[in-house]
Design an enzyme around this catalytic site. Structure first.
Site, PDB file in Angstrom:
ATOM      1  N   SER A  78       0.840  -1.194   0.000  1.00  0.00           N
ATOM      2  CA  SER A  78       0.000   0.000   0.000  1.00  0.00           C
ATOM      3  C   SER A  78       0.874   1.241   0.000  1.00  0.00           C
ATOM      4  O   SER A  78       2.024   1.206   0.435  1.00  0.00           O
ATOM      5  CB  SER A  78      -0.900   0.020   1.236  1.00  0.00           C
ATOM      6  N   ASP A  79       0.346   2.356  -0.473  1.00  0.00           N
ATOM      7  CA  ASP A  79       1.014   3.624  -0.227  1.00  0.00           C
ATOM      8  C   ASP A  79       0.794   3.991   1.246  1.00  0.00           C
ATOM      9  O   ASP A  79       0.040   3.331   1.964  1.00  0.00           O
ATOM     10  CB  ASP A  79       0.482   4.718  -1.157  1.00  0.00           C
ATOM     11  N   TYR A  80       1.450   5.046   1.677  1.00  0.00           N
ATOM     12  CA  TYR A  80       1.514   5.420   3.090  1.00  0.00           C
ATOM     13  C   TYR A  80       0.111   5.556   3.696  1.00  0.00           C
ATOM     14  O   TYR A  80      -0.676   6.417   3.302  1.00  0.00           O
ATOM     15  CB  TYR A  80       2.266   6.743   3.220  1.00  0.00           C
ATOM     16  N   ALA A  82      -2.532   3.940   3.318  1.00  0.00           N
ATOM     17  CA  ALA A  82      -3.672   3.849   2.403  1.00  0.00           C
ATOM     18  C   ALA A  82      -4.702   2.812   2.835  1.00  0.00           C
ATOM     19  O   ALA A  82      -5.884   2.944   2.511  1.00  0.00           O
ATOM     20  CB  ALA A  82      -3.186   3.542   0.987  1.00  0.00           C
TER      21      ALA A  82
END
Length: 738
Positions: A261-263, A265
């Site tokens: 995942s992105d930060y 997310a």
């Protein structure tokens, strides 16, 4: 470790140990137990989870990573090493131009070399994975992350995606390079309004045809990881979007690497409104095959209860854990947890002469000459007095926002570069004006009020600088302006509705050009700016992006004629911000501007602006004049392939690099087709007065698109082929596909 041993390791792990492999935390959790108390409380993660975590975010440096790895391995029952992942976007210590500048090189082979050098530095510093390349297609310059994209075209972006992944992962399985995590999957560059973290909504046809090809090229090139994007697609945030992650990425493309995942997310699925709480967010993400949860407590706290309650299968989690363990094994971390990183290696690898030479070459090829009225450029060294002014004239902030590990003191300024060509009698310098009229927005990035107050010039200094600049300009023959965006005005969270030069710089420029001297404008920016006024004010314009560690030397070489500029735009420059999103490959419309049946008001146009961009995709000038002639097709019909050739001649006494571009138009299709589509390009070297025949081979595969039935195939019919130096200035021919 062999596959059987890796599976045995997986089966020997407790659920707590397995889930730990799917959690990524930042370095502040690992430096020392007492320092980790604050972040642990904030995230709600206890020390037992920290001790089992599988990867660390944005910690680099051989000494630091070895210390953390040693401490972690001492606590690990099975001696499972940590993965160190970091934002290494366009250089580690040797910084290359921002990716939008890399796109302007139209030279994927050169960029592959740059990313191979970047990986060498990053590996020496203990990084195992980089969150790069970003291959999002971008057509709205308001978006701050335009800085990280290579542009607006799927074919060009795909070529760079392949080159960057290949460069980063050179000889990866034999201990070379670092693993590439491609981002942001998918279509993040189409965020509505160019606003960070915003919604994306488009047809599946547009998604597949225009936005997915660069990600697919990265996957085909063997990228080890893929990062999910923050946006929604078709109403579902990507981190929990089974259509994108499970159906397309996993099943259609066969990607069996790690999805991260992105930060934060995963937890943001709650804010999106598709999950009620952390548990539901974790369930959505793991079911979409998102393997690693970056910096939230969702997986750490909720996966085990989900398993115990029978809401998710044990096999689902095991597959994710295995993918993480396999990545560690493929990188050789079980044998060498440091992967060869050492302080001695850092000293050997960082900022070598070879890397600086490459950085200068890349920077030079990224610079785009947008205007050269009356052939003001190049300037002759020590033949006239040159005044260099502007906030970027002697400023080491040339590396841009995402050069996280770069150091400003390594940067060659523009003034320093000019000093290679001009002695003290011929080079005049003063800052002239402030970067911004107001620095208050930096408070959003953590600057204190006191820090903000110290950033700009006070009113007396502003008056003195202007007075000095005007006085020096009277002595000068040519004024070179180094103007542009503040570093923090582009990059992540740098979305803007006003993408002109800062007002204080505009006022300064106007006062200076009234002196009627020869003028050159160097633009430093992370996006295409609206330069509609500036093209009328100055003689020459060089678009330099954020040009990197060797930016000053590269720019000086161009300004003084040592290097012939060869950069070509990979993204259109708007005439007005109101045109955005703007791109060359727009669809045909029933009432085009040139409609033969409708006139005047009732065609597709603006009342207050041209339809056309200020500077088109593929555009860029040089100090040479290259002529195109004899566009030839080997047949009027294509069966399996077609050979297309054109003659290019350098009608000057200076060597040049010319980027020959080939576009097509599918005249009639089962769905509306673009006006033009880039299909091939070649960057060719031409000596003075040299003539070359440039040949392209177009195949049926190049003509495929998503038809009315959503099948990816070509359709018989008439095609127009265009070849030229940019999308607008082309020779034309036609052929029929049988």
């Amino acid at each position: 470790m062999k596959e059987q041993a890796l599976k045995e390791l997986l089966n020997s792990l407790t659920w707590e140990e397995k889930i730990g492999q799917l959690v990524q935390l930042s370095g502040d959790f690992f430096h020392a137990d007492q320092l980790a108390v604050g972040p642990q409380k904030k995230l709600g993660i206890d020390q037992r989870i920290v001790d089992q975590v599988g990867s660390v975010l944005n910690v680099t440096g051989a000494e630091k990573t070895k210390e953390i790895q040693d401490r972690h391995m001492a606590k690990s029952r099975h001696k499972i090493p940590l993965l160190f992942m970091a934002d290494i976007i366009y250089g580690y210590r040797t910084i290359f131009p921002i990716p939008l500048g890399l796109g302007a090189t139209w030279n994927p082979d050169l960029i592959e070399s740059a990313y191979q050098q970047t990986a060498e530095e990053a590996k020496a510093a203990g990084a195992h994975v980089t969150f790069a390349p970003m291959v999002d297609l971008v057509r709205d310059a308001r978006w701050g992350r335009t800085l990280e994209s290579t542009g607006e075209d799927p074919v060009l972006n795909a070529a760079f995606a392949k080159a960057m992944v290949t460069g980063l992962q050179k000889d990866l399985l034999n201990g070379g390079g670092i693993a590439s995590c491609v981002k942001h999957f998918a279509a993040y560059g189409a965020a509505e309004g160019g606003r960070e973290y915003n919604t994306v909504d488009m047809s599946e046809r547009r998604l597949r045809q225009e936005y997915l090809p660069a990600y697919k090229a990265a996957v085909d090139a063997g990228c080890q990881l893929v990062m999910t994007s923050f946006n929604t697609y078709d109403g579902m945030p990507v981190t929990g979007n089974q259509f994108l992650l499970k159906e397309i990425l996993r099943k259609e493309w066969g990607f069996d690497g790690v999805i991260i995942s992105d930060y934060a997310a995963i937890q943001e699925l709650i804010a999106h409104g598709v999950a009620a709480d952390d548990r539901e967010a974790a369930k959505l993400a793991i079911e979409a095959t998102t393997d690693i949860d970056m910096k939230t407590p969702c997986y750490a706290k909720e996966l085990e209860p989900l398993i115990e309650n029978g809401e998710i299968s044990t096999e689902l989690v095991d597959r994710s854990v295995y993918r993480v363990l396999k990545l560690k094994n493929d990188l050789g971390l079980f044998e060498d947890p440091y992967r060869g990183a050492s302080q001695a290696l850092e000293e050997q690898a960082f900022l070598t002469e070879e890397k600086r030479r490459l950085a200068k070459k890349v920077s030079a090829e990224s610079v785009v000459l947008l205007q050269n009225r009356n052939q003001v450029l190049p300037l002759a060294p020590n033949k006239e007095k040159v005044l260099l002014v502007g906030p970027y004239g002697d400023n080491q902030e040339l590396i841009g926002l995402w050069a996280v590990h770069g150091q400003r003191e390594d940067v060659v300024t523009i003034k320093k570069g000019f000093e290679n060509y001009l002695d003290s009698d011929h080079l005049l310098y003063t800052q002239g004006c402030d970067m911004l009229e107001d620095y208050a927005f930096l408070g959003e990035f953590g600057a204190t009020k006191d820090q903000i107050e110290q950033l700009g010039l006070d009113e007396q200094m502003k008056a003195t600088e202007l007075e000095t600049a005007l006085a020096l300009a009277q002595q000068a023959d040519t004024i070179v302006f180094a103007l542009g965006e503040h570093t923090m005005q582009s990059g992540e969270a740098g979305s803007r509705t006003d993408i002109t030069l800062p007002k204080i710089q505009q006022v300064f420029l106007q006062k200076m050009v009234e002196l009627k001297k020869k003028t050159v404008l160097i633009v430093i920016s992370g996006r295409p700016l609206v330069l509609t006024k500036e093209i009328e004010q100055v003689d020459a314009i060089l678009q330099a992006w954020f040009p990197g560690t060797e930016g000053g030397n590269a720019l000086a070489d161009i300004v003084f004629g040592q290097t012939n500029p060869s950069g070509r735009l990979s993204m259109s420059f708007p005439y007005s911000v109101g045109q955005l999103p703007l791109y060359y490959s727009e669809f045909k419309t029933g009432r085009p501007l040139t409609s033969p049946t409708h006139k005047g008001r009732f065609v597709s146009k603006y009342l207050d602006s041209p339809n056309e961009p200020l500077f088109s995709f593929g555009f860029g000038l040089s100090y040479s004049k290259v002529e195109y002639s004899e566009l030839t097709l080997n047949s009027e019909y294509m069966n399996e392939s077609l050979t297309i050739s054109v003659t290019v001649k350098n009608r000057s006494d200076r060597s040049a690099q010319e980027t020959v571009q080939l576009y097509i138009q599918d005249v009639t299709g089962s769905v509306v087709r673009p006006i033009k589509e880039l299909k091939a390009f070649q960057k060719v070297d031409l000596r003075a007065d040299e003539e070359k025949k440039v040949t392209f081979h177009l195949t049926r595969a190049d003509l495929k698109f998503y038809t009315k039935e959503m099948l990816f195939e070509e359709e018989p019919g008439k095609f127009i082929v265009f070849v030229g130096p940019n999308v607008k200035e082309t020779l034309e021919a036609t052929f029929d596909l049988k």
